[in-house]
Design an enzyme around this catalytic site. Structure first.
Site, short mmCIF file in Angstrom:
data_model
loop_
_atom_site.label_atom_id
_atom_site.label_comp_id
_atom_site.label_asym_id
_atom_site.label_seq_id
_atom_site.Cartn_x
_atom_site.Cartn_y
_atom_site.Cartn_z
N HIS A 212 -10.15 0.91 1.65
CA HIS A 212 -9.68 2.25 2.02
C HIS A 212 -10.85 3.18 2.27
CE1 HIS A 212 -5.37 2.61 2.02
NE2 HIS A 212 -5.25 2.02 0.84
N HIS B 125 -9.02 -3.76 -2.31
CA HIS B 125 -8.11 -2.93 -1.50
C HIS B 125 -8.59 -1.48 -1.45
CE1 HIS B 125 -3.84 -1.94 -0.18
NE2 HIS B 125 -4.26 -0.75 -0.59
N GLU B 126 -8.96 -0.94 -2.61
CA GLU B 126 -9.39 0.47 -2.67
C GLU B 126 -10.76 0.66 -2.00
OE1 GLU B 126 -7.07 2.44 -3.23
OE2 GLU B 126 -5.76 0.99 -4.20
N CYS C 50 0.84 -1.19 0.00
CA CYS C 50 0.00 0.00 0.00
C CYS C 50 0.88 1.24 0.00
CB CYS C 50 -0.88 -0.01 1.24
SG CYS C 50 -1.99 1.40 1.39
#
Length: 174
Positions: A145, A141-142, A99
């Protein structure tokens, strides 16, 4: 070259990374400028995905530019993304992940092999992206976030502290 302005990447421990982002409601020129800035920031940082909170903006938008399982490159952005639920019995893979907000180290993390995200573009038009391989990992993953979750938060406390220490962020361990 991207037409946006590269911004500094927010590091793990900053509050904006650890709380859910707000839905985008204004689809004007400021949003288009944000997406351009995110693309430029991602490119300068040599990343494959970037969420708005990684440049300090608490809005539900991310950009991506990475290959799928077949090596085909996919690039774009999604505003107000929703990660479609996937079957817990569905295929998963354990691959290395890193990341930009935890610069340097990578570690293995299990994710769904295929992921679908729906949302809209900067003009409010519906979009849907289904990805496999690295793209599936990036989409998940995004979206994490934007929900206030950094990939190291998904690790055991010991592994998380080890990765954060390697990244020089050990004092930010939660």
């Amino acid at each position: 070259m991207a037409k946006g302005r590269a911004r500094s990447i927010t590091l793990y421990g900053e509050p904006v990374l650890h709380r859910p982002c707000a839905e985008v409601t204004d689809f004007g020129p400021d949003l288009a400028r944000l997406v351009d800035d995110m693309r430029a920031s991602m490119k300068v940082a040599d990343g494959v995905g970037l969420a708005a909170n990684q440049i300090g903006v608490s809005l539900r938008v991310f950009v991506y530019d990475c290959p799928d399982a077949d090596g085909e490159r996919h690039a774009g952005h999604i505003v107000n993304p929703v990660l479609e639920p996937f079957s817990r019995r569905g295929a998963t893979t354990k691959e290395t992940e890193g990341c930009l907000s935890v610069p340097g180290p990578h570690t293995e993390l299990r994710r769904a092999s295929v992921a679908t995200v729906t949302g809209v573009d900067v003009e409010g038009r519906p979009v849907s992206v289904t990805g496999s391989g690295y793209l599936a990992r990036c989409l998940q993953h995004e979206c994490d976030h934007l929900d206030g979750v950094v990939y190291v938060d998904l690790l055991s406390g010991r592994r998380r502290r080890k990765i954060l220490t390697e990244a020089g962020l050990g004092d930010r361990a939660r």
